[in-house]
Design a protein around this motif. Structure first.
Motif, PDB file in Angstrom:
ATOM      1  N   SER A  78       0.687  -1.321   0.106  1.00  0.00           N
ATOM      2  CA  SER A  78       0.034  -0.139   0.031  1.00  0.00           C
ATOM      3  C   SER A  78       0.998   1.253  -0.038  1.00  0.00           C
ATOM      4  N   VAL A  79       2.080   1.344   0.803  1.00  0.00           N
ATOM      5  CA  VAL A  79       2.808   2.453   0.703  1.00  0.00           C
ATOM      6  C   VAL A  79       3.622   2.654  -0.853  1.00  0.00           C
ATOM      7  N   ARG A  80       4.043   1.401  -1.213  1.00  0.00           N
ATOM      8  CA  ARG A  80       4.574   1.685  -2.373  1.00  0.00           C
ATOM      9  C   ARG A  80       3.522   2.026  -3.608  1.00  0.00           C
ATOM     10  N   SER A  81       2.401   1.702  -3.565  1.00  0.00           N
ATOM     11  CA  SER A  81       1.351   2.196  -4.639  1.00  0.00           C
ATOM     12  C   SER A  81       0.914   3.487  -4.444  1.00  0.00           C
ATOM     13  N   ALA A  82       0.875   3.957  -2.866  1.00  0.00           N
ATOM     14  CA  ALA A  82       0.693   5.394  -2.547  1.00  0.00           C
ATOM     15  C   ALA A  82       1.771   6.490  -3.175  1.00  0.00           C
ATOM     16  N   ALA A  83       3.076   5.752  -2.890  1.00  0.00           N
ATOM     17  CA  ALA A  83       4.103   6.516  -3.607  1.00  0.00           C
ATOM     18  C   ALA A  83       3.957   6.623  -5.021  1.00  0.00           C
ATOM     19  N   ASP A  84       3.860   5.663  -5.871  1.00  0.00           N
ATOM     20  CA  ASP A  84       3.662   5.675  -7.134  1.00  0.00           C
ATOM     21  C   ASP A  84       2.372   6.560  -7.870  1.00  0.00           C
ATOM     22  N   LEU A  85       1.393   6.718  -7.010  1.00  0.00           N
ATOM     23  CA  LEU A  85       0.406   7.385  -7.259  1.00  0.00           C
ATOM     24  C   LEU A  85       0.445   8.872  -6.807  1.00  0.00           C
ATOM     25  N   ASP A  86       1.268   9.042  -6.098  1.00  0.00           N
ATOM     26  CA  ASP A  86       1.604  10.272  -5.404  1.00  0.00           C
ATOM     27  C   ASP A  86       0.142  10.766  -4.557  1.00  0.00           C
ATOM     28  N   LEU A  87      -0.214   9.764  -3.802  1.00  0.00           N
ATOM     29  CA  LEU A  87      -1.255  10.122  -2.897  1.00  0.00           C
ATOM     30  C   LEU A  87      -0.929  10.898  -1.743  1.00  0.00           C
ATOM     31  N   LEU A 138       9.204   7.007  -9.846  1.00  0.00           N
ATOM     32  CA  LEU A 138       8.911   8.323 -10.385  1.00  0.00           C
ATOM     33  C   LEU A 138       9.501   9.471  -9.565  1.00  0.00           C
ATOM     34  N   GLY A 139      10.030   9.383  -8.505  1.00  0.00           N
ATOM     35  CA  GLY A 139      10.523  10.254  -7.574  1.00  0.00           C
ATOM     36  C   GLY A 139       9.551  10.633  -6.534  1.00  0.00           C
ATOM     37  N   HIS A 140       8.298  10.294  -6.408  1.00  0.00           N
ATOM     38  CA  HIS A 140       7.564  10.719  -5.238  1.00  0.00           C
ATOM     39  C   HIS A 140       7.708   9.936  -4.184  1.00  0.00           C
ATOM     40  N   VAL A 141       7.853  10.559  -2.938  1.00  0.00           N
ATOM     41  CA  VAL A 141       8.349   9.970  -1.708  1.00  0.00           C
ATOM     42  C   VAL A 141       6.913   9.912  -0.616  1.00  0.00           C
ATOM     43  N   VAL A 142       6.645   9.224   0.078  1.00  0.00           N
ATOM     44  CA  VAL A 142       5.631   9.035   0.814  1.00  0.00           C
ATOM     45  C   VAL A 142       6.274   8.588   2.461  1.00  0.00           C
ATOM     46  N   PRO A 143       5.807   9.369   3.371  1.00  0.00           N
ATOM     47  CA  PRO A 143       6.398   9.169   4.913  1.00  0.00           C
ATOM     48  C   PRO A 143       5.953   8.006   5.432  1.00  0.00           C
ATOM     49  N   VAL A 144       6.727   7.404   6.133  1.00  0.00           N
ATOM     50  CA  VAL A 144       6.166   6.411   6.995  1.00  0.00           C
ATOM     51  C   VAL A 144       6.925   6.487   8.455  1.00  0.00           C
ATOM     52  N   VAL A 145       6.022   6.831   9.527  1.00  0.00           N
ATOM     53  CA  VAL A 145       6.337   7.131  10.794  1.00  0.00           C
ATOM     54  C   VAL A 145       6.404   5.992  11.586  1.00  0.00           C
ATOM     55  N   LEU A 146       7.524   5.557  12.325  1.00  0.00           N
ATOM     56  CA  LEU A 146       7.505   4.357  13.218  1.00  0.00           C
ATOM     57  C   LEU A 146       7.943   4.849  14.640  1.00  0.00           C
ATOM     58  N   LEU A 147       6.940   4.469  15.457  1.00  0.00           N
ATOM     59  CA  LEU A 147       6.664   4.792  16.592  1.00  0.00           C
ATOM     60  C   LEU A 147       7.592   4.074  17.841  1.00  0.00           C
ATOM     61  N   ASP A 148       8.567   4.765  18.584  1.00  0.00           N
ATOM     62  CA  ASP A 148       9.498   4.324  19.514  1.00  0.00           C
ATOM     63  C   ASP A 148       9.325   4.754  21.006  1.00  0.00           C
TER      64      ASP A 148
END
Length: 564
Positions: A40-49, A115-125
């Motif tokens: 889902s993250v990868r597709s969100a990046a590809d689609l620039d969501l 395609l150069g789009h970046v989606v942030p993933v927040v990892l809680l610690d």
């Protein structure tokens, strides 16, 4: 870090999941749920969501598997170092757990697509010097510990994750709960709507705007049985969560006897879906009166297609990775070229098997693959139900098998299944060459789904919510042989995209049906009609690839759930 500023300005949708498979070296996943979230993250990046993803850092991972001399799983921690892949952010928030302030720090991982789009993933610690020793361990082990540990993790994910996004400056309009683990994020949203001037004595939720919370939440359930839902005794909830929200409100929204995270999510989400059509039907029966839609899972085509097969796609459909719909024309690929690409993928898999196990399988014999989370309902031992019959089939039509999968350390049934698989493999030696590949992870999974000839799946219906490994196999032209459950009900055209295994839920009968299909249909076709086999490979790619992909899945979530 520029991408974070851009993301904060534009992001409107947040996806919460206890596990997300980002890369093999980051041990933030255990199985299908996390792999789906990663796709889902990868597709969100590809689609620039305009999305942000939230999960736990899981410093000690899930399970690092070794196999002992008696075929048993040795479960070890699987640590990874967050700073090798992610950036620690300075913002911290505190959540109340057992009356103590527990500080949560976010790590930031940016997933960039071609395609150069970046989606942030927040990892809680929570492994911070400000926290008590026991609280520093909350985000250590994925699905580890007892009920109290699990509840603490879900407080950090839901309540802590929602607070972290606010501290970072995100303005979220829609929250997507991937399974019930994240259901507690609804509680801070609910508290925001509280009207203290309203007397809730006769109706505990009168002082809250339930509709406003439902407007902001989307819930995807993956579990088709009541026993699989996270539930917590209210005495434990009172001790760990405290008076964060009134108990009578929780009992009204989450169940009278226990806090049922699935029921809480159902009651506070305006859009709810199952992960396949059959799964949605099953969920409606479990929870009558709720509207349950269905968005069938999908897989990220570029991530799971072997490079040799991907090269063929590139030659004919240059935009296939961004527009998987064009794979509908894959039935036009040259037969010899597709078979050569498949042989390339199979050689890669056989080399990996030899390196991991010391056993050299043959490239000319059909290879049946089975790999997934080891647990009882998936019936990993079904194909070994009658070893004499397997030997008889193999003497006339030789074949090989490769198996892999992890069992949760506390899943006795899964642990025993792995031991039994090892014993069966040993008993068949000399007639059916079979191997168990230890240390199952993303990279091994990718090699398996691309390099096998047949992909086997034998769950007990209707307990397979969706299943995605078969979709990945089909992208590579690997043919599915599966019980009709989960997604395969939608994807199976018998004798075209693969084969179904008739099932009445009785192991003996289902095993007999599996043996009949192998002996009478699958193995004779592989040995005797290579042209028809390759035709089926192309049908699998062209009929399954265009539909069962995560681009289609995410587009449906956006249009049908997020923008409602």
């Amino acid at each position: 870090m520029d991408f974070l500023d851009r993301s904060i300005r534009r992001t409107r949708f947040a996806y919460f999941s206890m596990e997300i498979a980002l890369r093999a070296e980051m041990h933030t996943y255990s199985g299908g749920l996390g792999v789906l979230a990663g796709d889902s993250v990868r597709s969100a990046a590809d689609l620039d969501l305009p999305m942000v993803f939230v999960t736990l850092v899981s410093r000690q991972g899930y399970v690092r598997q070794a196999i002992d001399d008696r075929h048993g799983q040795i479960s070890k921690p699987d640590p990874w170092v967050p700073q090798d892949f992610a950036t620690a952010l300075p913002q911290m928030v505190a959540v109340s757990i057992e009356g103590r302030a527990v500080w949560v720090r976010p790590w930031l991982y940016g997933l960039e697509c071609p395609l150069g789009h970046v989606v942030p993933v927040v990892l809680l610690d929570t492994d911070l010097e400000q926290n008590a020793v026991e609280d520093r361990r909350i985000t250590d082990t994925l699905y580890g510990g007892d009920q109290a540990y699990r509840l603490k993790q879900e407080i950090v994910l839901g309540i802590g994750g929602q607070s972290v996004l606010r501290a970072l400056g995100f303005r979220i309009k829609k929250y997507h709960l991937n399974e019930g683990h994240a259901a507690l994020l609804t509680l801070p949203l609910l508290r925001e709507t509280q009207r203290p001037d309203v007397d809730g004595a006769s109706d505990p939720v009168r002082g809250y705007d339930i509709a406003a919370v439902r407007e902001r939440c989307v819930f995807t359930t993956h579990t088709p049985v009541e026993a699989g839902f996270d539930k917590f005794d209210y005495d434990l909830v009172d001790r760990v969560l405290g008076d964060y929200i009134e108990r009578d409100v929780l009992t009204h929204l989450a169940g009278v006897d226990q806090l049922n995270m699935t029921r809480l999510a159902l009651n506070l989400s305006g859009y709810v879906n199952g992960v396949a059509r059959r799964h949605a039907e099953t969920t409606r029966k479990l929870f009558p009166g709720y509207q349950i839609a269905s968005i069938t899972n999908g897989v990220h085509v570029h991530r799971w297609t072997h490079r040799a097969v991907a090269t063929l796609f590139e030659q004919q459909f240059s935009k296939w990775a961004h527009e998987p719909e064009v794979l509908a024309f894959a039935d036009q690929i040259d037969d010899r070229a597709l078979w050569a690409a498949h042989e390339n993928a199979k050689r890669d898999l056989l080399a990996r098997i030899a390196q991991a196990t010391g056993k050299q399988l043959r490239p000319d014999l059909p290879l049946i693959g089975y790999a997934r989370r080891m647990t009882a309902y998936k019936r990993p031992e079904l194909i070994f139900s009658d070893l004499d019959r397997l030997r008889e089939i193999a003497k006339n039509r030789p074949f090989q098998m490769v198996l892999a999968g992890l069992a949760h350390p506390s899943d006795g049934g899964g642990q025993e299944a792995i031991r039994s698989l090892g014993a069966h493999i040993e008993a068949l030696d000399g007639v059916v060459q079979a191997v168990f590949v230890p240390g199952y992870n993303l990279d091994i999974a990718a090699a398996l789904v691309a390099g096998c000839d047949v992909w086997l799946n034998t769950p007990l219906p209707p307990l397979e919510a969706s299943g995605t490994s078969g979709m990945k196999a089909a992208l590579n032209g690997v043919l599915n042989l599966s019980v009709l459950d989960g997604w395969w009900i939608e994807g199976c055209v018998d004798g075209v995209t693969g084969w179904s295994i008739p099932s009445n839920g009785a192991d003996a009968n289902d095993a007999g049906a599996l043996y009949d299909k192998l002996r009478d249909v699958v193995l004779p076709l592989y040995d005797g009609d290579r042209g028809r086999w390759i035709w089926m490979m192309k049908q699998a790619i062209s009929k399954i690839g265009p539909s069962f992909n995560s681009h289609r899945m995410m587009r449906r979530y956006v249009t049908e759930a997020y923008l409602r």
